[in-house]
Write a protein that holds these residues in place. Sequence first.
Motif, PDB file in Angstrom:
ATOM      1  N   VAL A 210      45.477  34.709  39.576  1.00 16.18           N
ATOM      2  CA  VAL A 210      44.846  35.416  38.365  1.00 16.18           C
ATOM      3  C   VAL A 210      45.855  36.441  37.791  1.00 16.18           C
ATOM      4  CG1 VAL A 210      42.781  36.904  38.266  1.00 16.18           C
ATOM      5  CG2 VAL A 210      42.580  34.929  39.744  1.00 16.18           C
ATOM      6  N   LEU A 211      45.814  36.423  36.614  1.00 18.30           N
ATOM      7  CA  LEU A 211      46.716  37.611  35.763  1.00 18.30           C
ATOM      8  C   LEU A 211      45.683  38.631  35.241  1.00 18.30           C
ATOM      9  CD1 LEU A 211      49.379  35.660  34.014  1.00 18.30           C
ATOM     10  CD2 LEU A 211      49.423  36.740  36.161  1.00 18.30           C
ATOM     11  N   GLU A 212      45.663  39.874  35.310  1.00 18.51           N
ATOM     12  CA  GLU A 212      44.957  40.986  34.996  1.00 18.51           C
ATOM     13  C   GLU A 212      45.732  41.918  34.232  1.00 18.51           C
ATOM     14  OE1 GLU A 212      41.201  41.657  38.050  1.00 18.51           O
ATOM     15  OE2 GLU A 212      43.103  42.566  38.454  1.00 18.51           O
ATOM     16  N   LEU A 213      45.103  42.319  33.077  1.00 13.35           N
ATOM     17  CA  LEU A 213      45.643  43.433  32.360  1.00 13.35           C
ATOM     18  C   LEU A 213      45.205  44.857  32.822  1.00 13.35           C
ATOM     19  CD1 LEU A 213      47.667  44.367  29.778  1.00 13.35           C
ATOM     20  CD2 LEU A 213      45.452  44.305  28.480  1.00 13.35           C
ATOM     21  N   ALA A 214      46.133  45.654  33.362  1.00 15.51           N
ATOM     22  CA  ALA A 214      45.763  46.882  34.026  1.00 15.51           C
ATOM     23  C   ALA A 214      46.089  47.946  32.903  1.00 15.51           C
ATOM     24  CB  ALA A 214      46.362  47.236  35.127  1.00 15.51           C
ATOM     25  N   SER A 215      45.092  48.509  32.202  1.00 14.12           N
ATOM     26  CA  SER A 215      45.407  49.468  31.371  1.00 14.12           C
ATOM     27  C   SER A 215      44.446  50.887  31.439  1.00 14.12           C
ATOM     28  CB  SER A 215      44.959  49.004  29.880  1.00 14.12           C
ATOM     29  OG  SER A 215      45.254  49.991  29.041  1.00 14.12           O
ATOM     30  N   GLY A 216      45.208  51.843  32.073  1.00 12.93           N
ATOM     31  CA  GLY A 216      44.387  52.995  32.777  1.00 12.93           C
ATOM     32  C   GLY A 216      43.716  52.321  33.890  1.00 12.93           C
ATOM     33  N   ASP A 217      42.292  52.611  33.869  1.00  9.82           N
ATOM     34  CA  ASP A 217      41.520  52.225  34.885  1.00  9.82           C
ATOM     35  C   ASP A 217      40.900  50.746  34.711  1.00  9.82           C
ATOM     36  OD1 ASP A 217      41.902  54.580  36.438  1.00  9.82           O
ATOM     37  OD2 ASP A 217      40.084  55.533  35.427  1.00  9.82           O
ATOM     38  N   ARG A 218      41.141  50.391  33.501  1.00 12.80           N
ATOM     39  CA  ARG A 218      40.449  49.041  33.168  1.00 12.80           C
ATOM     40  C   ARG A 218      41.238  47.867  33.848  1.00 12.80           C
ATOM     41  NH1 ARG A 218      40.627  51.263  28.092  1.00 12.80           N
ATOM     42  NH2 ARG A 218      42.184  49.798  27.353  1.00 12.80           N
ATOM     43  N   ARG A 219      40.720  46.948  33.990  1.00 13.86           N
ATOM     44  CA  ARG A 219      41.187  45.439  34.430  1.00 13.86           C
ATOM     45  C   ARG A 219      40.663  44.522  33.735  1.00 13.86           C
ATOM     46  NH1 ARG A 219      43.471  49.150  36.407  1.00 13.86           N
ATOM     47  NH2 ARG A 219      44.181  49.529  38.692  1.00 13.86           N
ATOM     48  N   THR A 220      41.348  43.738  32.760  1.00 15.99           N
ATOM     49  CA  THR A 220      40.961  42.694  31.871  1.00 15.99           C
ATOM     50  C   THR A 220      41.612  41.345  32.275  1.00 15.99           C
ATOM     51  OG1 THR A 220      40.852  44.458  30.099  1.00 15.99           O
ATOM     52  CG2 THR A 220      40.697  42.164  29.587  1.00 15.99           C
ATOM     53  N   PRO A 221      40.810  40.608  32.689  1.00 14.67           N
ATOM     54  CA  PRO A 221      41.172  39.202  32.986  1.00 14.67           C
ATOM     55  C   PRO A 221      42.000  38.844  31.809  1.00 14.67           C
ATOM     56  CG  PRO A 221      39.044  39.292  33.819  1.00 14.67           C
ATOM     57  CD  PRO A 221      39.079  40.564  32.968  1.00 14.67           C
ATOM     58  N   LEU A 222      43.088  37.974  32.166  1.00 15.95           N
ATOM     59  CA  LEU A 222      44.094  37.354  31.042  1.00 15.95           C
ATOM     60  C   LEU A 222      44.169  35.931  31.500  1.00 15.95           C
ATOM     61  CD1 LEU A 222      46.984  39.618  30.938  1.00 15.95           C
ATOM     62  CD2 LEU A 222      45.318  39.564  29.382  1.00 15.95           C
ATOM     63  N   GLU A 223      44.268  35.532  32.503  1.00 13.26           N
ATOM     64  CA  GLU A 223      44.299  33.930  32.912  1.00 13.26           C
ATOM     65  C   GLU A 223      43.825  33.684  34.267  1.00 13.26           C
ATOM     66  OE1 GLU A 223      47.229  30.451  31.893  1.00 13.26           O
ATOM     67  OE2 GLU A 223      47.801  32.478  31.285  1.00 13.26           O
ATOM     68  N   THR A 224      43.378  32.446  34.546  1.00 14.32           N
ATOM     69  CA  THR A 224      42.860  32.246  35.960  1.00 14.32           C
ATOM     70  C   THR A 224      43.377  30.904  35.936  1.00 14.32           C
ATOM     71  OG1 THR A 224      41.366  33.941  35.884  1.00 14.32           O
ATOM     72  CG2 THR A 224      41.098  32.076  37.705  1.00 14.32           C
ATOM     73  N   ALA A 225      43.924  30.578  37.172  1.00 14.10           N
ATOM     74  CA  ALA A 225      44.274  28.993  37.377  1.00 14.10           C
ATOM     75  C   ALA A 225      43.108  28.372  37.749  1.00 14.10           C
ATOM     76  CB  ALA A 225      45.401  29.027  38.620  1.00 14.10           C
ATOM     77  N   GLN A 226      43.000  26.952  37.363  1.00 18.32           N
ATOM     78  CA  GLN A 226      41.979  26.153  38.005  1.00 18.32           C
ATOM     79  C   GLN A 226      41.952  25.858  39.309  1.00 18.32           C
ATOM     80  OE1 GLN A 226      39.294  25.237  35.886  1.00 18.32           O
ATOM     81  NE2 GLN A 226      39.994  26.706  34.583  1.00 18.32           N
ATOM     82  N   GLU A 227      40.905  25.777  40.116  1.00 16.32           N
ATOM     83  CA  GLU A 227      40.951  25.610  41.417  1.00 16.32           C
ATOM     84  C   GLU A 227      40.998  23.824  41.484  1.00 16.32           C
ATOM     85  OE1 GLU A 227      37.270  25.519  44.735  1.00 16.32           O
ATOM     86  OE2 GLU A 227      38.444  27.537  44.269  1.00 16.32           O
TER      87      GLU A 227
END
Length: 710
Positions: A423-440
Motif C-alpha cells: 500500500v502506498l499513502e500520501l502523508a501530508s500533515g495529518d492527512r493520509r491519502t491512499p495512492l495505490e494498493t496492490a491486488q491480493e
Amino acid sequence: MIRRRFLAAAAASALALISAAPALAVEGGPVGDDLEWLEPAEGERALAWAREQTAAARATLSAEPGYGGVLEELKSALTASSPVTDIALLGPRAVRLKRDPDFPKGRLQVAERGPSGALGAWKTVLDVAAFAAQEGRPYTLNWTYGSACLPPENRLCLLGFSDGGGDELMLREFDLETGRFVEGGFAAPAGRVQSAWIDADTVLIAHARDGDPRTAAGWAASARLWRRGQALAEAPVVFTAPSSDATFQFTRIGSAPRVLMTRVIDYSTFEVFAVDGEGAVSKLALPVDIKPFGPLGGTDRHMVFQLSEPTRIDGRMAAAESIVAYDFGADVPESRRLQLVYEPKAGQVVSSYGGFRATSSRVFFPVQSGLAVTVMAAQHGQSGWSAAPFESADAGVDLSVASADATGEDVVLRRAGFLQPTVLELASGDRRTPLETAQEVFDASAFQVDIRTARSRDGTAVDYYLVRPRGASKNVPTLITGYGAFGITLPPAYLGRAFGGEALKLWFDRGGALAVAAIRGGGEKGQGWRRAALRERRQVSYDDFFAVSGDLVNSGFTRPERLGVFGTSNGGLLAAVAVVQRPDLYGAAVSDAPLADMLRYDRIAMGAAWKDEYGDPANPVTHAALSAYSPVHNVRADGRYPPILISVSTTDNRVGPAHARKLAWRLSQAGGQVFLIEDEQGGHGVSDPLARPDLMALRMQFLIARLMRP
C-alpha cells in the motif's frame, strides 16, 4: 517427438563441448584454476558452451509434466497482481516508472500535484519499449529519481538507459513537461557512470571513458564539471580518486547548488566532499567510522549519515548506529557542524540500507524493535535535533518512507508484509491519502507468519520468518532464502522480488512454505551483525543459515528432500555454498546471478570493489578462508549434490556470468543434475517475472517437481 529430438540434440552438443574442455581435477582437495576460458562474458567458446547448456536446460524443464500449466498460472498471476510502483514526489509533480505485463520495460508517467499536494491523472511521457525499438537497442530505463531530476522544478532529468540490462548507462537529458528529450542537451555514451545536477547548466559526472583513469572495479576515477553545450571530453576534471578505490557515489540533497561526492574507498571506509557550481571541492570533516553507504540524504541545510562505532559528537560520546547530521549553515562554527540527530535505545536497530528520506526540513528513518518498525521524523530547531514517531507498523510488516518531497514536507509511505499487499499513502500533515494498493493474488487468510529463532553452531541466536499454511506443522514443502552481506536485510514483502515475485504465488497455492533467515553479514541487528561475518569470518553466515535449515528439519516441519534453498547475488553464493557444504540438508537449489569462484572474484566484473566484504584473495589468511568455502573449489567428484538450477545473464557486468558458468561446470562434472540458464539480456536483475515469465516459470517448475513429490 520434435521436443525430444531437440532435447537430445542439445544435450549431445553440450556433452561434446564438455568433453573438449579441461577435465575436472578434484581429488586431493581444491582444484587448480583451469576454467578461466569461461570468464569472458562474450568469449566465443564460453558463450557457445553457455548457449548449449541453456538450450538443454530449457528443453528438459519445459518438457516436464506440468510446465505449461505453471507458465499459464504465472501469466495469470502477473495480470491479476497489478504491481505497485513507487511514486516519487518531485516538487510540483509526481513521477513513477509503471511496469505491468503489457509494458514490462515500463512507462515513465507524470502526475501534476494540486495546491493541496493531491495527485492528478497520470500521463505517460516515455514508453521505454517504444524508445528502445526506435533506437534499435534493447534499452531498459534505470530510474533512480534521487539525483536524476533538477530541483526545485524537477522538470529536467538525466535518464540512464542500460543496453541489455547491465550496469553501463547511456545518459540523455529529458524534459518531463514536454515529454521529449532535450535537443542539444546533456548526453553521454554508455559507460559506468555517476552523475548529479549542480544547477540547470552544470552536472557533476564520473564517466569511464576510454583512456580515463578507472578504479579497480572499473568505475570512473575522475569527477568532471560538465557545462551545458560542452563536450564531455572537454569538461574539466575537479577530482581524481586513487585507482584502489571501489567507486564514487554522488548525492544531491536539498535545493542548494551542491553535490555530495563520496569516495567509496571500500564498503567500510568513506570520504565525503561537497562540490559547488564552480567546481570547488571541499572535504567534509566526518568521522572515519560511518556505515555503508555513506551519506543517507539530507534537508536543505543538513546531510545525515550513521555511525558504525561509538564516536564523540558535539562534546559527548554517541553510540554506534546513531544518526548524525552535518550542518552546512554559513553561521555554524566548524566545531559545531556535527550534530546528534538520534541515538537508538537498547534493543533498537536503525538500518542504513534504505528507508532514509528527507523533506526540506525533516529527516525520516525506520527504527526496528522486536521486528516491529516505527518511522521516526527528526527536525532541527533552536535547541538542536528532536525526533518523534511518525508512523508505526506491526511486527512482520515492513514500513518505510518510499519518497519525500525535497522542496516541501509531504512524503509517500509504503507498507507491505508477507501476507499484506503493498500500500502506498500520501502523508501530508495529518492527512493520509491512499495512492495505490496492490491486488491480493493469493488467499492470505490461509497462511500465518511466525517469527522463530534457531541456535547457530557457536550458540548465536538467529531469527527467521516462516510463512506457512495456517496450522501446517509437519512435512511441509519449504523454500528458504537469506542474504548475509553488506549490511543488507530482506524485509517482509508481498510477493517481493527477492522471493521470486509473483512466481511465489504458485508455491503458496500448492501449500508450500517460505522461510527467510536473518543471518550474520546482514544489517538485521546493526553493524556488529554485519561485521561478525566479514572477510575470513564469512563461514559464520553459512553456519547461521544451516542452523535455521536444521531447525526446520529437526522440528519435523519439513524434511531435507522437501527443503529448497534459493538466493540472488550474494544470496546466490549462499545457495551454492549450501549445496556444496550441506548436500544432505536440501532437496533442490536455485542459485541466481551468483558469486561462486571466490579465489578470482576480484578479477571478474566489478568484484574488486568487494574486497572489504569478502577479503583479498592475495592475503594468505583470507585466501585460506575463501578456499574453504568457495563453491567452485569445493565440489568433489564423489559428492552427491541436490539438483540445482543456476540462472544468470550474459550482460551481468556487476557479478558477471563467469561464476555461474564455473559452478555449473564443476557440478556437472561431478555428476550432479545441473541446469544452467543464461539469458543474453537482463543484467544482474535477470530474474524478473514481468520481463521473463518463461524463466521464472522454469524455476518454479524445477522447484515444484523436485520438492513437492508425493
